[in-house]
Design a protein around this motif. Structure first.
Motif, PDB file in Angstrom:
ATOM      1  N   THR A  91       0.837  -1.211   0.000  1.00 40.01           N
ATOM      2  CA  THR A  91       0.000   0.000   0.000  1.00 40.01           C
ATOM      3  C   THR A  91       0.870   1.258   0.000  1.00 40.01           C
ATOM      4  O   THR A  91       0.559   2.252  -0.656  1.00 40.01           O
ATOM      5  CB  THR A  91      -0.938   0.002   1.213  1.00 40.01           C
ATOM      6  N   VAL A  92       1.993   1.223   0.746  1.00 44.10           N
ATOM      7  CA  VAL A  92       2.850   2.419   0.872  1.00 44.10           C
ATOM      8  C   VAL A  92       4.022   2.398  -0.112  1.00 44.10           C
ATOM      9  O   VAL A  92       4.664   3.425  -0.330  1.00 44.10           O
ATOM     10  CB  VAL A  92       3.390   2.534   2.306  1.00 44.10           C
ATOM     11  N   SER A  93       4.325   1.244  -0.694  1.00 45.89           N
ATOM     12  CA  SER A  93       5.467   1.138  -1.607  1.00 45.89           C
ATOM     13  C   SER A  93       4.965   0.981  -3.030  1.00 45.89           C
ATOM     14  O   SER A  93       4.343  -0.016  -3.379  1.00 45.89           O
ATOM     15  CB  SER A  93       6.343  -0.054  -1.224  1.00 45.89           C
TER      16      SER A  93
END
Length: 493
Positions: A91-93
């Motif tokens: 989700t963040v990468s």
């Protein structure tokens, strides 16, 4: 069999122009090649280091997220579920343009980020087989892997959680080949720019060196046409602001000196032949007309022939002396006492003729000079003064120190602070202004005094002796009142 005398034709070597341009282009090409190799080697190394750093950073992010726990956890409790961890990580990468990711749980695909926009597909059997081979529990392994047309740099990181017995694997791969291809494209661009630079430099250098070296070409043409019969050829100089043009200028100056020297030699030979022809004609004519049976006529002819032979000997001796004046050992320098020189000149001058000799020696000290040559020159001037003045008339002979006059400064190459001036002044016939320069030339004589015995070499010898001492001779004369000859010898060499 007789050998051919035809000279061998020497092959034309490269011109200076081509050699200079070739050397410049070779050095420029080597410089560009070295600069390009170093520059792109650094770029490739930086690319490898950056990819390695990005892969290690991705592994650190996974482990950091696993340790930090879910965002909604108040006490930062670590993740207990691999599925939730991979979901949070992806989700963040966000994968980059040349990057793709794959997460596996117990060998099965868990998440594949990027959808259909992935640059290459990792969820294939070949990649999974490589992952299975490289996987080491608790470690992250980085390797190179070729997938279809992609040259990948890939990390296989083992991920395990305390509350989950399953084996998780995160696979991150970066297409290093595509990025290297971009650098190689820059190499091609650099090569084209470098080639253009070499070509432009070669064309510009060919034109510029052609202009700079043009005097050499003209010099070569000039030297091919110059011989002793024609020394008038000169190299055309369009600009004298470079060393090559200066060389041509120096060559022209050398030709000027050679032309003047050859002309002087020819004139010298013509004059010598003319002067020697007269006594030879007299000798031959008298011998042909001599009455062999008349003892008185034989004696008279003998005396005349001997007198003419003596005159020829004096003429030849003077010619040899003038020829020797061009040699370095013509003047032998040594310290000379000025007062002793003056008194010696006084004693010798009084023996020349029945004149009223007024000698004054006002100079003292020493001078570096050739004593015998100075005596020879001054006695020659004194003999000329006696020859062109009446018996019993006054002749002055002076030895002084003096500062150089403007006329002296014009005639000497290296002026001295003071000069020893040897002066001979008479009250004789004097010299016409238009003849003042001619009498210093070889065989040059005044038209008004042709009847006076002499070879016309006395004053040229005096000038040669003065110039051998780096000095000069000046003349001040008034027709009907007399002449003053001054011999200027530098006091410091």
């Amino acid at each position: 069999m007789p050998q051919s005398t035809t000279p061998r034709r020497i092959g034309r070597s490269w011109s200076v122009r081509v050699r200079v341009i070739s050397l410049v282009l070779v050095m420029l090409t080597l410089g560009l090649v070295v600069a390009g190799v170093v520059t792109f080697a650094v770029q490739f190394n930086q690319l490898n280091d950056r990819i390695e750093s990005e892969l290690e950073q991705e592994v650190s992010e996974i482990r950091g997220i696993a340790t930090g726990g879910p965002p909604d956890s108040a006490e930062n409790v670590p993740y207990q579920d691999l599925y939730a961890l991979f979901e949070a990580y992806l989700t963040v990468s966000v994968p980059g343009d040349h990057e793709s990711m794959l997460t596996l749980i117990d060998g099965s695909t868990a998440f594949i980020p990027g959808g259909s926009e992935r640059p290459f597909e990792l969820n294939v059997p070949a990649v999974k087989q490589e992952v299975e081979r490289l996987h080491e529990p608790g470690r992250a392994v980085i390797t190179d892997f070729a997938l279809d047309d992609h040259d990948l740099r890939m990390v296989v990181a083992s991920v395990s959680l305390p509350g989950d017995d399953r084996e998780g694997i995160a696979v991150i791969a970066i297409d290093a080949g595509a990025q290297r291809g971009q650098i190689w494209a820059q190499v091609g661009t650099y090569a084209l720019v470098a080639l253009g630079t070499v070509l432009v430099t070669g064309a510009t250098g060919y034109v510029v060196t052609g202009r700079l070296l043009r005097p050499l070409t003209d010099l070569s043409k000039a030297t091919a046409t110059i011989d002793t019969e024609d020394l008038t050829q000169r190299v055309e100089i369009r600009a004298a602001d470079n060393d090559v043009a200066q060389l041509a200028h120096t060559f022209n100056q050398m030709l000027d000196r050679l032309e003047a020297g050859v002309a002087d030699q020819r004139q010298f030979l013509d004059d010598a032949a003319h002067e020697l022809r007269t006594p030879l004609t007299i000798i031959r004519g008298n011998l042909e007309l001599m009455e062999v049976g008349d003892a008185e006529d034989v004696d008279q002819t003998r005396d005349l022939v001997l007198d003419e032979l003596d005159r020829m000997k004096r003429l030849v001796d003077d010619l040899l002396l003038l020829a020797k004046s061009q040699r370095p050992d013509f003047v032998e320098f040594a310290p000379v006492d000025v007062q002793a020189l003056g008194h010696d000149l006084q004693d010798r001058a009084h023996m020349l003729a029945d004149r009223e000799w007024d000698t004054s020696v006002n100079a003292t000290g020493t001078i570096l000079a050739d004593r015998q040559r100075l005596q020879q020159a001054v006695i020659q001037l004194a003999a000329n003064a006696a020859k062109f003045s009446e018996a019993g008339s006054r002749i002055e002979l002076r030895v002084d120190w003096a500062q150089p006059t403007d006329k002296v400064l014009e005639q000497v190459q290296t002026p001295a602070r003071r000069y020893l001036v040897l002066t001979v002044r008479d009250n004789g016939a004097g010299i016409e202004p238009e003849e003042a320069e001619r009498i210093f030339e070889r065989f040059g004589r005044s038209e008004h005094h042709r009847s006076v015995d002499g070879s016309g070499l006395g004053l040229p010898i005096v000038v040669a002796i003065a110039q051998g001492h780096r000095g000069t001779v000046t003349l001040d004369s008034t027709p009907g009142l007399g002449s003053t000859f001054r011999m200027w010898i530098p006091g410091e060499m």
